[in-house]
Design a protein around this motif. Structure first.
Motif, PDB file in Angstrom:
ATOM      1  N   SER A  64       0.499  -1.295  -0.046  1.00 50.54           N
ATOM      2  CA  SER A  64      -0.226   0.130  -0.217  1.00 50.54           C
ATOM      3  C   SER A  64       0.661   0.782   0.256  1.00 50.54           C
ATOM      4  O   SER A  64       0.764   2.096  -0.437  1.00 50.54           O
ATOM      5  CB  SER A  64      -1.406   0.178   1.203  1.00 50.54           C
ATOM      6  OG  SER A  64       0.053  -0.304   2.668  1.00 50.54           O
ATOM      7  N   ASN A  65       2.253   1.359   0.342  1.00 44.88           N
ATOM      8  CA  ASN A  65       2.353   2.170   0.435  1.00 44.88           C
ATOM      9  C   ASN A  65       4.163   2.069  -1.503  1.00 44.88           C
ATOM     10  O   ASN A  65       4.344   3.191  -0.962  1.00 44.88           O
ATOM     11  CB  ASN A  65       3.672   2.672   1.612  1.00 44.88           C
ATOM     12  CG  ASN A  65       3.278   2.539   3.192  1.00 44.88           C
ATOM     13  OD1 ASN A  65       2.218   3.424   2.943  1.00 44.88           O
ATOM     14  ND2 ASN A  65       3.580   1.611   3.651  1.00 44.88           N
ATOM     15  N   THR A  66       4.163   1.390  -1.189  1.00 44.09           N
ATOM     16  CA  THR A  66       5.621   1.068  -2.041  1.00 44.09           C
ATOM     17  C   THR A  66       5.089   0.295  -3.199  1.00 44.09           C
ATOM     18  O   THR A  66       4.945  -1.005  -3.281  1.00 44.09           O
ATOM     19  CB  THR A  66       6.712   0.806  -1.713  1.00 44.09           C
ATOM     20  OG1 THR A  66       7.126   1.194  -0.651  1.00 44.09           O
ATOM     21  CG2 THR A  66       7.759   0.146  -3.238  1.00 44.09           C
ATOM     22  N   PHE A  67       4.640   0.695  -4.748  1.00 49.52           N
ATOM     23  CA  PHE A  67       3.909  -0.313  -5.772  1.00 49.52           C
ATOM     24  C   PHE A  67       4.774   1.112  -7.109  1.00 49.52           C
ATOM     25  O   PHE A  67       4.719   1.833  -7.100  1.00 49.52           O
ATOM     26  CB  PHE A  67       2.356  -0.104  -5.627  1.00 49.52           C
ATOM     27  CG  PHE A  67       1.772   0.723  -5.374  1.00 49.52           C
ATOM     28  CD1 PHE A  67       1.166   1.420  -6.582  1.00 49.52           C
ATOM     29  CD2 PHE A  67       1.773   1.229  -3.956  1.00 49.52           C
ATOM     30  CE1 PHE A  67       0.696   3.296  -6.073  1.00 49.52           C
ATOM     31  CE2 PHE A  67       0.746   2.703  -4.034  1.00 49.52           C
ATOM     32  CZ  PHE A  67       0.407   3.366  -5.291  1.00 49.52           C
ATOM     33  N   PHE A  68       4.597  -0.321  -7.903  1.00 51.85           N
ATOM     34  CA  PHE A  68       5.083  -0.020  -9.489  1.00 51.85           C
ATOM     35  C   PHE A  68       3.395  -0.516 -10.324  1.00 51.85           C
ATOM     36  O   PHE A  68       3.344  -1.502  -9.848  1.00 51.85           O
ATOM     37  CB  PHE A  68       5.568  -0.051  -9.301  1.00 51.85           C
ATOM     38  CG  PHE A  68       7.736   0.111  -9.267  1.00 51.85           C
ATOM     39  CD1 PHE A  68       7.793   0.918  -9.442  1.00 51.85           C
ATOM     40  CD2 PHE A  68       8.039  -0.149  -7.843  1.00 51.85           C
ATOM     41  CE1 PHE A  68       9.130   1.146  -8.685  1.00 51.85           C
ATOM     42  CE2 PHE A  68       8.726  -0.165  -7.397  1.00 51.85           C
ATOM     43  CZ  PHE A  68       9.299   0.907  -8.046  1.00 51.85           C
ATOM     44  N   THR A  69       2.920   0.642 -10.936  1.00 51.29           N
ATOM     45  CA  THR A  69       2.273   0.140 -12.309  1.00 51.29           C
ATOM     46  C   THR A  69       2.545   0.365 -13.570  1.00 51.29           C
ATOM     47  O   THR A  69       3.274   1.239 -13.909  1.00 51.29           O
ATOM     48  CB  THR A  69       0.824   0.941 -12.175  1.00 51.29           C
ATOM     49  OG1 THR A  69       1.064   2.185 -11.758  1.00 51.29           O
ATOM     50  CG2 THR A  69       0.553   0.304 -10.394  1.00 51.29           C
ATOM     51  N   ASP A  70       1.662  -0.115 -14.334  1.00 48.49           N
ATOM     52  CA  ASP A  70       1.805   0.616 -15.855  1.00 48.49           C
ATOM     53  C   ASP A  70       1.204   1.432 -16.700  1.00 48.49           C
ATOM     54  O   ASP A  70       0.808   2.282 -15.708  1.00 48.49           O
ATOM     55  CB  ASP A  70       2.239  -0.590 -16.817  1.00 48.49           C
ATOM     56  CG  ASP A  70       0.648  -1.192 -16.873  1.00 48.49           C
ATOM     57  OD1 ASP A  70      -0.166  -0.956 -16.567  1.00 48.49           O
ATOM     58  OD2 ASP A  70       0.553  -3.111 -17.143  1.00 48.49           O
ATOM     59  N   GLU A  71       1.440   1.696 -17.529  1.00 47.71           N
ATOM     60  CA  GLU A  71       0.076   2.433 -18.359  1.00 47.71           C
ATOM     61  C   GLU A  71      -1.208   2.774 -18.296  1.00 47.71           C
ATOM     62  O   GLU A  71      -2.365   2.839 -17.659  1.00 47.71           O
ATOM     63  CB  GLU A  71       0.731   3.086 -19.795  1.00 47.71           C
ATOM     64  CG  GLU A  71       0.229   2.125 -20.172  1.00 47.71           C
ATOM     65  CD  GLU A  71       0.972   2.203 -21.822  1.00 47.71           C
ATOM     66  OE1 GLU A  71       0.982   3.124 -21.754  1.00 47.71           O
ATOM     67  OE2 GLU A  71       0.817   1.318 -23.081  1.00 47.71           O
ATOM     68  N   ASN A  72      -1.512   1.156 -18.125  1.00 50.35           N
ATOM     69  CA  ASN A  72      -2.664   0.776 -17.584  1.00 50.35           C
ATOM     70  C   ASN A  72      -3.084   0.668 -16.604  1.00 50.35           C
ATOM     71  O   ASN A  72      -4.695   0.108 -16.082  1.00 50.35           O
ATOM     72  CB  ASN A  72      -3.324  -0.665 -18.571  1.00 50.35           C
ATOM     73  CG  ASN A  72      -3.137  -0.911 -19.282  1.00 50.35           C
ATOM     74  OD1 ASN A  72      -3.268   0.489 -20.330  1.00 50.35           O
ATOM     75  ND2 ASN A  72      -1.955  -1.552 -20.427  1.00 50.35           N
ATOM     76  N   GLY A  73      -2.401   0.483 -15.450  1.00 50.73           N
ATOM     77  CA  GLY A  73      -2.861   1.057 -13.708  1.00 50.73           C
ATOM     78  C   GLY A  73      -2.293  -1.044 -13.882  1.00 50.73           C
ATOM     79  O   GLY A  73      -2.475  -0.945 -12.330  1.00 50.73           O
ATOM     80  N   ASN A  74      -1.761  -1.585 -13.716  1.00 50.04           N
ATOM     81  CA  ASN A  74      -2.008  -2.883 -13.938  1.00 50.04           C
ATOM     82  C   ASN A  74      -0.572  -3.252 -12.604  1.00 50.04           C
ATOM     83  O   ASN A  74       0.596  -2.216 -13.065  1.00 50.04           O
ATOM     84  CB  ASN A  74      -2.041  -3.710 -14.582  1.00 50.04           C
ATOM     85  CG  ASN A  74      -2.407  -4.613 -15.642  1.00 50.04           C
ATOM     86  OD1 ASN A  74      -3.810  -4.133 -15.123  1.00 50.04           O
ATOM     87  ND2 ASN A  74      -2.362  -3.950 -17.309  1.00 50.04           N
ATOM     88  N   ALA A  75      -0.331  -3.281 -11.454  1.00 53.68           N
ATOM     89  CA  ALA A  75       0.704  -3.879 -10.736  1.00 53.68           C
ATOM     90  C   ALA A  75       1.606  -4.255 -11.838  1.00 53.68           C
ATOM     91  O   ALA A  75       1.837  -4.876 -12.778  1.00 53.68           O
ATOM     92  CB  ALA A  75       0.148  -4.623  -9.708  1.00 53.68           C
ATOM     93  N   ILE A  76       3.099  -3.678 -10.987  1.00 52.35           N
ATOM     94  CA  ILE A  76       4.762  -4.435 -11.792  1.00 52.35           C
ATOM     95  C   ILE A  76       5.094  -4.670 -10.760  1.00 52.35           C
ATOM     96  O   ILE A  76       5.345  -3.865  -9.155  1.00 52.35           O
ATOM     97  CB  ILE A  76       5.242  -3.209 -12.378  1.00 52.35           C
ATOM     98  CG1 ILE A  76       4.314  -3.301 -14.193  1.00 52.35           C
ATOM     99  CG2 ILE A  76       7.318  -3.830 -12.686  1.00 52.35           C
ATOM    100  CD1 ILE A  76       5.469  -1.823 -14.760  1.00 52.35           C
ATOM    101  N   THR A  77       5.318  -5.810 -10.186  1.00 50.05           N
ATOM    102  CA  THR A  77       6.309  -6.523  -9.339  1.00 50.05           C
ATOM    103  C   THR A  77       7.723  -6.089  -9.058  1.00 50.05           C
ATOM    104  O   THR A  77       8.671  -7.201  -9.627  1.00 50.05           O
ATOM    105  CB  THR A  77       5.653  -8.221  -8.978  1.00 50.05           C
ATOM    106  OG1 THR A  77       4.657  -8.330  -8.788  1.00 50.05           O
ATOM    107  CG2 THR A  77       6.708  -8.003  -7.109  1.00 50.05           C
TER     108      THR A  77
END
Length: 314
Positions: A64-77
């Protein structure tokens, strides 16, 4: 520690730092996909700390504090690797404020430095914009040396500090005696003269014992004046006073009868001091009847009738 700014490594990356929320938002708007089999560096986060030594960088890995998303809002781990940073003690400069410098004097600007890691480099900037990489030595100072001197120091890890100081060169007092001849320190006067120096300085000391900026001269000779500014800058000036008073006395009448009394018309003067002389005598009709360049010679009035005559003496 406090994050102060972000140095991006990839084009198209922008960073927004929210200090109160302890949050950093990175956005990449690149148009070309990035692929790599190795680690990709997005950039460097620059932190500010008040203490030296080894400091842990605590990164909250909670989703909830550290996250990465692509242009579509999909999560990147991503793979996050905890680490630590070493905070180096920066150099700290100290430069004492120099005392006012009298014109013609000398001084050195020597800084004190604490902290930092060798090698340490110095760079001075003078009021004229000149850069000096050594200590500042001011010799035979002039008012042009006045101004702000800035010292910049950098150490091995590029930690730096800057300090400035003001140098004030005080012009020496000037008497501005009204010398009669610019090439000689002489003043010619007749009987009395009020000798004045420039007013407004802190103190005046004449060789006569007077302490005002002016004196009344009645005797010829050498006079000296020591002047001092409020900052303690002194200058001694000398002047020679020459009394040129030379009375010229002339009779209103004379009797050229050969009795040895008042037989010649001539000026009564100190003949040895006369460098150039001319006497011309005219009769009542303006006719030239006598002329001489010798002040001792005089006019004997020979063959001249009694009467009124006009004379010119230079």
């Amino acid at each position: 520690m406090l994050c102060t700014h972000f140095n991006d490594s990839l084009p198209g990356i922008t960073a927004t730092i929210y200090e109160t929320l302890s949050r950093i938002v990175l956005e990449w708007n690149g148009t070309t996909p990035i692929t790599s089999t190795d680690t990709i560096s997005l950039g460097e986060l620059i932190f500010l700390t008040k203490e030296t030594g080894l400091a842990d960088v605590m990164w909250d890995l909670d989703a909830s504090n550290t996250f990465f998303t692509d242009e579509n809002g999909n999560a990147i781990t991503p793979v996050l690797i905890p680490g630590a940073v070493t905070v180096h003690d920066p150099p700290v400069l100290a430069l004492s404020e120099p005392l006012p410098l009298c014109q013609g004097g000398s001084t050195s600007l020597i800084p004190g430095i604490t902290g930092g890691t060798e090698p340490i480099s110095y760079q001075w900037q003078t009021p004229q914009g000149t850069v000096i990489n050594t200590e500042v030595e001011i010799e035979n100072a002039t008012p042009d040396n006045s101004g702000i001197y800035t010292l910049m120091v950098s150490e091995y890890f590029h930690c730096a500090d800057t300090v400035s100081t003001v140098v004030e060169v005080i012009p020496l007092p000037i008497a501005n005696f009204p010398a009669s001849n610019p090439t000689h320190d002489n003043i010619y006067y007749e009987q009395t003269f009020q000798l004045e120096a420039t007013p407004g300085f802190a103190s005046y000391e004449w060789n006569t014992g007077d302490t005002t900026y002016y004196i009344t001269v009645t005797e010829e000779g050498a006079y000296s004046l020591l002047m001092e500014t409020t900052e303690g800058c002194q200058k001694l000036e000398n002047i020679m006073m020459v009394n040129t008073f030379m009375p010229v006395l002339l009779p209103t009448a004379f009797t050229p009868n050969g009795d040895g009394l008042n037989d010649t018309f001539r000026p009564v003067v100190d003949y040895e001091r006369v460098r150039m002389f001319s006497m011309i005598i005219y009769n009542r009709w303006g006719q030239l009847i006598f002329e001489t360049t010798n002040p001792i010679e005089g006019w004997d009035g020979k063959d001249a009738p009694a009467g009124v005559y006009t004379w010119t003496i230079t």
